[in-house]
Design a protein around this motif. Structure first.
Motif, PDB file in Angstrom:
ATOM      1  N   GLY A  65       0.728  -1.184   0.062  1.00 54.51           N
ATOM      2  CA  GLY A  65       0.023   0.017  -0.046  1.00 54.51           C
ATOM      3  C   GLY A  65       0.875   1.325  -0.102  1.00 54.51           C
ATOM      4  N   PHE A  66       2.091   1.079  -0.428  1.00 56.24           N
ATOM      5  CA  PHE A  66       3.118   2.291  -0.293  1.00 56.24           C
ATOM      6  C   PHE A  66       3.086   2.796  -1.944  1.00 56.24           C
ATOM      7  N   TYR A  67       3.443   4.035  -1.800  1.00 57.50           N
ATOM      8  CA  TYR A  67       3.406   4.656  -3.173  1.00 57.50           C
ATOM      9  C   TYR A  67       4.684   5.899  -2.928  1.00 57.50           C
ATOM     10  N   TRP A  68       5.158   6.246  -4.258  1.00 57.55           N
ATOM     11  CA  TRP A  68       6.175   7.222  -4.336  1.00 57.55           C
ATOM     12  C   TRP A  68       5.878   7.986  -5.592  1.00 57.55           C
ATOM     13  N   LEU A  69       6.073   9.234  -5.644  1.00 64.10           N
ATOM     14  CA  LEU A  69       5.945  10.176  -6.743  1.00 64.10           C
ATOM     15  C   LEU A  69       7.127  11.297  -6.925  1.00 64.10           C
ATOM     16  N   PRO A  70       7.768  11.240  -8.198  1.00 65.12           N
ATOM     17  CA  PRO A  70       8.672  12.205  -8.426  1.00 65.12           C
ATOM     18  C   PRO A  70       7.911  13.730  -8.705  1.00 65.12           C
TER      19      PRO A  70
END
Length: 660
Positions: A170-175
């Motif tokens: 359920g983790f996310y990352w965005l640049p």
């Protein structure tokens, strides 16, 4: 001893709890249990929602709690869950919610050692994934998406430029460059934000500078909604102009809202989930500074409608004092949410776009180009790439319609034209989906355009009809095409839907109006008596507005205006059991002419040249010629969903303001 609640008892207890403590106030202001016969308790406040992280305690505010007090949470199905008391202080009781509880709505009951109980109020419990997401190089926004304390995989997250999905945890990352100042999720099917407002639940504002990484988490609750109801509302144009003007707020609050709520309750009584989507122009930019009525005010008024609502931006929802398109949308992004985003309800994927390129000179002289920015198109490509099944119904919501107001040629064939400047870019982006519906507003008329076997545009008539004027003038409340002001209802069943137009103040089966042309005569003496027939300018203006209704007819013609007609629908008219042929045409509704055009003409000899609210020709106008001026007609409209709408037309039929 405490009484075990059953399903039969839980509904009235919820009502009791609301009487004691209506915690879910739209403005989040506290409500208190009054002092008195409440076991020594006073000033008790139950928050409308509690975010629970593992075994971290939650607090119930109030005076007079004891360490021996117990809190029991009662679910809507009557199941009881006993919380563990941690401590009481002078101002609150702190308890640990049992891990066996699922997120949802509960009534909180206080149980005491002496066997007495007190209903404290209702609240929403939702579990938050308590996780510190690790940093990643180049990623400036990170976070979690969870339900009942567990991470959800595959949820789409975006900042309006970049698009990603959550991992198995359920983790996310965005640049993210953080240009838009927020991050939002595309709600997955079968879930909904754990929030009192749909818009508040789908996005988080970003506070840090672009180079600083920040964590933003989202919490969802399970909400099966394959068979849901979606209500589309366009062009409310709320401005608080007052009774001396168009009386907009009174009509909205006392006519529109009760009608929509009655429809919502009828579905909720069937166990259906009901959602709303506005299609732009919640407000009226011209009056933001004149009447001090702006977007936050409109949100409060729309919150009186008893369903979760997603909002789409219209041209009148921009800041008229801004210079650039981006700056003009800043109040919307700050006070409402993203001006373009997506979500899923049931089996359908919804996309909300901002298709107005809005600029001003800073002196309230504006330019509104019907265009979808390149940034949105780029984002849309990335968003739709996450929808793997191209048979998923795709619902594209935007304010200005893809097509201009259609017409008909001499053979009655529908004539259409694209009006979005970069419509080719949009069509290329959505190409490949087998079932696309474009939902639009802006025109204050109803029209439906079948582009091909895959794509249909439904343009939705105005909630305000004719800027609330016809409701003020004659209590007719009709749009420029003669259809009654209202809203569109979609009844979803998996990937299929049934659609109908709901006219304010009428039963759902009221889908068309009939006119006896022999009785439709718009004379200057009756409808513009203040003006002089000796005035050539008035005579010219009258002829221009009254059209061919300016003289009496005796050809026994009957006119039928089918408000939300589609080309695949069927019309049948019989006289004494004999079918009558009909023709479809592009013409003007006479009731709107006398409700708006003639009123303005009588008041100020206004020709309404270029007025956006002048009666417009409509493509859902049908003509039929009975053999007798007094025969009774049976009229039946069958839509493409199998619904049959019928009316017995007794003739002669009087033409007046309050006719059906």
């Amino acid at each position: 001893m405490p009484v075990k609640l059953t399903k039969a008892l839980i509904a009235p207890l919820y009502a009791v709890a609301l009487l004691i403590l209506p915690a879910a106030c739209s403005d989040n202001s506290p409500e208190f249990v009054p002092a008195g016969a409440n076991g020594g308790l006073s000033d008790v406040y139950m928050s409308e929602s509690h975010a629970v992280k593992g075994r971290k305690p939650i607090a119930i505010r109030g005076k007079g709690f004891k360490n021996s007090d117990k809190i029991c949470f009662i679910a809507e199905d009557g199941e009881e869950y006993n919380a563990e008391t941690v401590e009481s202080t002078g101002t609150e009781l702190r308890v640990i919610v049992p891990i066996s509880m699922k997120g949802g709505n509960y009534v909180a009951r206080l149980d005491r050692e002496d066997g007495s109980s007190l209903m404290l109020g209702h609240t929403q419990i939702y579990w938050v994934l308590d996780a510190d997401v690790p940093d990643k190089d180049g990623m400036t926004v990170k976070g979690t998406v969870s339900c009942d304390g567990k991470g959800l995989a595959g949820v789409v997250v975006s900042d309006g430029m970049e698009v990603t999905v959550t991992d198995d945890y359920g983790f996310y990352w965005l640049p993210s460059s953080k240009k838009n100042g927020y991050v939002f999720i595309s709600i997955p099917s079968g879930y909904f934000p754990a929030s009192s407002s749909a818009m508040e639940g789908i996005y988080r504002n970003l506070q840090e500078s672009p180079g600083v990484t920040e964590q933003k988490d989202f919490t969802l609750v399970e909400e099966p909604n394959d068979d849901c109801i979606v209500v589309f509302m366009a062009d409310a144009h709320l401005a608080n102009r007052g009774n001396g003007s168009n009386n907009d707020m009174n009509q909205f609050q006392n006519n529109y809202v009760p009608d929509v709520n009655a429809t919502i309750r009828s579905y909720k009584n069937q166990g259906k989930k009901v959602y709303g989507i506005t299609l732009g122009d919640l407000t009226w930019d011209t009056y933001w500074y004149d009447t001090n009525y702006r977007l936050p005010d409109a949100l409060k008024d729309f919150a009186k409608i008893e369903m979760q609502i997603f909002h789409c931006m219209g041209n009148h929802d921009n800041d008229i004092r801004a210079i650039s398109d981006f700056d003009a949308a800043d109040p919307w992004r700050r006070e409402v949410g993203p001006n373009y985003y997506s979500f899923n309800l049931g089996k359908a994927h919804y996309v909300v776009l901002d298709d107005i390129y809005y600029t001003t000179d800073g002196n309230e002289n504006k330019t509104e180009a019907p265009r979808i920015t390149d940034e949105q198109i780029d984002w849309l490509k990335k968003d739709l790439a996450t929808v793997k099944d191209k048979n998923t119904p795709l619902i594209v919501c935007m304010h200005i319609p893809l097509h201009g107001h259609p017409g008909r040629d001499t053979d009655g064939k529908l004539v259409t034209r694209m009006q979005i400047q970069n419509s080719d870019d949009l069509l290329a982006t959505i190409d490949g989906f087998s079932k696309v519906r474009i939902m639009s507003g802006h025109t204050h008329v109803n029209f439906n355009i079948p582009v091909n076997e895959r794509l249909i545009e439904h343009n939705v008539g105005g909630a305000c009809a004719t800027w609330w004027w016809t409701g003020k003038y004659h209590d007719t409340h009709i749009c420029r095409d003669g259809s009654v002001g209202g809203y569109a209802v979609f009844e979803w069943n998996g990937t299929d839907y049934n659609r109908y137009w709901k006219s304010i103040g009428y039963d759902r089966n009221y889908q068309f109006r009939t006119y006896d042309r022999n009785d439709v005569w718009i004379s200057p003496q009756k409808y513009a008596p203040k003006q002089s027939l000796e005035d050539p300018e008035f005579v010219s203006n009258f002829a221009y507005l009254a059209q061919d209704y300016a003289w009496q007819h005796n050809e026994n013609e009957v006119i039928i205006n089918v408000f939300s007609w589609e080309e695949s629908w069927k019309l049948e008219v019989t006289e004494n059991g004999n079918p009558l042929p009909w023709t479809v045409t592009n013409w003007f509704d006479p009731l709107h002419i006398i409700s708006f055009d003639m009123f303005r003409l009588n008041k100020s000899n206004d020709r309404l040249e270029g007025s956006p609210m002048k009666t417009s020709a409509t493509t859902h106008f049908f003509r039929v010629h009975p053999t007798s001026p007094t025969s009774t007609l049976e009229i039946k409209v069958t839509d493409c969903y199998g619904n049959v709408y019928s009316q017995t037309m007794n003739r002669p039929k009087t033409f007046d303001f309050l006719m059906d």
